[in-house]
Scaffold this motif. Structure first.
Motif, PDB file in Angstrom:
ATOM      1  N   GLY A  69       0.814  -1.216   0.000  1.00 39.25           N
ATOM      2  CA  GLY A  69       0.000   0.000   0.000  1.00 39.25           C
ATOM      3  C   GLY A  69       0.844   1.261   0.000  1.00 39.25           C
ATOM      4  N   GLY A  70       2.079   1.143   0.446  1.00 39.86           N
ATOM      5  CA  GLY A  70       2.992   2.289   0.478  1.00 39.86           C
ATOM      6  C   GLY A  70       3.962   2.310  -0.682  1.00 39.86           C
ATOM      7  N   LEU A  71       3.764   1.408  -1.658  1.00 36.89           N
ATOM      8  CA  LEU A  71       4.631   1.369  -2.835  1.00 36.89           C
ATOM      9  C   LEU A  71       3.986   2.172  -3.958  1.00 36.89           C
ATOM     10  N   GLN A  72       4.645   3.230  -4.369  1.00 34.56           N
ATOM     11  CA  GLN A  72       4.142   4.068  -5.457  1.00 34.56           C
ATOM     12  C   GLN A  72       4.701   3.548  -6.788  1.00 34.56           C
ATOM     13  N   ILE A  73       3.818   3.368  -7.768  1.00 36.91           N
ATOM     14  CA  ILE A  73       4.223   2.930  -9.104  1.00 36.91           C
ATOM     15  C   ILE A  73       3.952   4.082 -10.068  1.00 36.91           C
ATOM     16  N   VAL A 109       4.627   7.927   1.550  1.00 38.15           N
ATOM     17  CA  VAL A 109       3.311   8.012   2.192  1.00 38.15           C
ATOM     18  C   VAL A 109       3.079   6.727   2.982  1.00 38.15           C
ATOM     19  N   VAL A 110       2.898   6.857   4.302  1.00 39.38           N
ATOM     20  CA  VAL A 110       2.634   5.700   5.150  1.00 39.38           C
ATOM     21  C   VAL A 110       1.134   5.415   5.123  1.00 39.38           C
ATOM     22  N   GLN A 130      13.584   9.982   5.203  1.00 42.91           N
ATOM     23  CA  GLN A 130      13.516   9.195   6.433  1.00 42.91           C
ATOM     24  C   GLN A 130      12.750   9.946   7.521  1.00 42.91           C
ATOM     25  N   MET A 131      13.022  11.237   7.659  1.00 42.75           N
ATOM     26  CA  MET A 131      12.331  12.039   8.663  1.00 42.75           C
ATOM     27  C   MET A 131      10.834  12.145   8.361  1.00 42.75           C
ATOM     28  N   SER A 132      10.493  12.213   7.090  1.00 34.87           N
ATOM     29  CA  SER A 132       9.087  12.293   6.701  1.00 34.87           C
ATOM     30  C   SER A 132       8.304  11.087   7.191  1.00 34.87           C
ATOM     31  N   VAL A 133       8.913   9.913   7.127  1.00 39.46           N
ATOM     32  CA  VAL A 133       8.244   8.698   7.600  1.00 39.46           C
ATOM     33  C   VAL A 133       8.038   8.763   9.113  1.00 39.46           C
TER      34      VAL A 133
END
Length: 308
Positions: A69-73, A109-110, A130-133
């Protein structure tokens, strides 16, 4: 969802003194999630690929409990690509080509269903990503592990330091530990790094094993002498996946259990070195893993009579 893994899903082209491959699947998050899948039933992959990435490989990952769900294609775009050539000692390599492609403007996007994860593995990426997560997690996870490299120390040290201050475990290699602190002694380097925020530090030393530190204790895990090392690419990420996968499985973050997790991570990493790309991680059995872990135990198992 007990585990989130953030990092690259990519293509690699690799040349070693013992073989060569044109283009294989690679990327930090690929190795992390595949290694962790042997210990946790469900994990969340957060990354980005182009529409050139093989759907069959993603389906195989999904079948292993790796949610996407967090994998953007990104349609019409290409996946991250790295090409490298290893020297004869297999510890040093030259980067021949790096194509950021979709990674250039990656904004992670988590997914909502993953925001309650208690274990987070931040693979080697831009510290801003990394900080965004971390910022997207509504409450602090039980354990956040960060991997990084000297490239980010060179160009984004302030941002990297801000992320390091927010994590529980930092994993870097010996050269990076020295660069980060200006200390040649790894013990002194570890002492400095632990004042930057992390509760634990892992210093990876390639074929010479790994060191685990907290404020008071040190643990050394050997590397298994392998008869054939085909390709070490992804070994560090596999180590991280095995490490955090085992911790998430046992739900125990004591120093004693982290010692076990370091051995698990080292065992999983040794498999990765035996073939190009993640080939070995796609075909392991429980018996193979157990047998390999026992080999690590045997390396350091001995009786001794102290001199009185």
């Amino acid at each position: 969802m007990s585990l989130i893994a953030v990092g690259t899903v990519a293509f690699d082209a690799i040349e070693t003194p013992f073989g060569k491959t044109d283009k294989v699947v690679g990327g930090a998050a690929t190795y992390i999630t595949l290694a962790a899948s042997y210990f946790v039933k469900h994990s969340e992959l957060i990354s980005v690929v182009g529409d050139d990435f093989p759907s069959a490989f993603l389906a195989d990952m999904k079948a292993r409990g790796i949610a996407q769900g967090g994998l953007q294609i990104k349609e019409g775009e290409k996946s991250f690509f790295w090409s490298g050539k290893y020297h004869y000692d297999m510890n040093s390599r030259d980067t021949l080509d790096t194509q950021l492609n979709v990674l250039a403007d990656f904004q992670p996007v988590v997914p909502e269903e993953a925001k309650g994860a208690e274990y987070v593995m931040l693979g080697n990426l831009d510290p801003t990503v990394q900080m965004s997560v971390i910022d997207q997690m509504p409450k602090r996870p039980k354990l956040v592990v960060l991997d990084t490299m000297n490239f980010w120390m060179d160009i984004a040290m302030d941002k990297l330091a801000a992320v390091i201050a927010k994590v529980d475990v930092l994993t870097i290699n010996d050269e990076e530990a020295r660069q980060l602190t200006g200390e040649h002694s790894l013990v002194k380097a570890a002492q400095k790094i632990l004042t930057m925020g992390p509760r634990y530090l892992i210093i990876k030393k390639g074929e010479h094993g790994a060191l685990l530190f907290d404020e008071e204790k040190v643990f050394f895990a050997p590397a298994l002498p392998l008869e054939d090392v085909v390709d070490p690419t992804g070994a560090g990420d596999t180590f991280a996946g095995g490490f955090i996968g085992y911790l998430a499985h046992t739900d125990d973050i004591s120093f004693q259990n982290m010692k076990r997790a370091v051995i698990i991570g080292s065992a999983m990493a040794s498999f990765t070195c035996e073939a190009f790309g993640p080939e070995r991680l796609m075909s392991l059995t429980t018996n193979e893993i157990d047998h390999r872990i026992q080999k690590f135990v045997d390396l350091v198992d001995f009786d001794i009579v102290l001199v009185e």
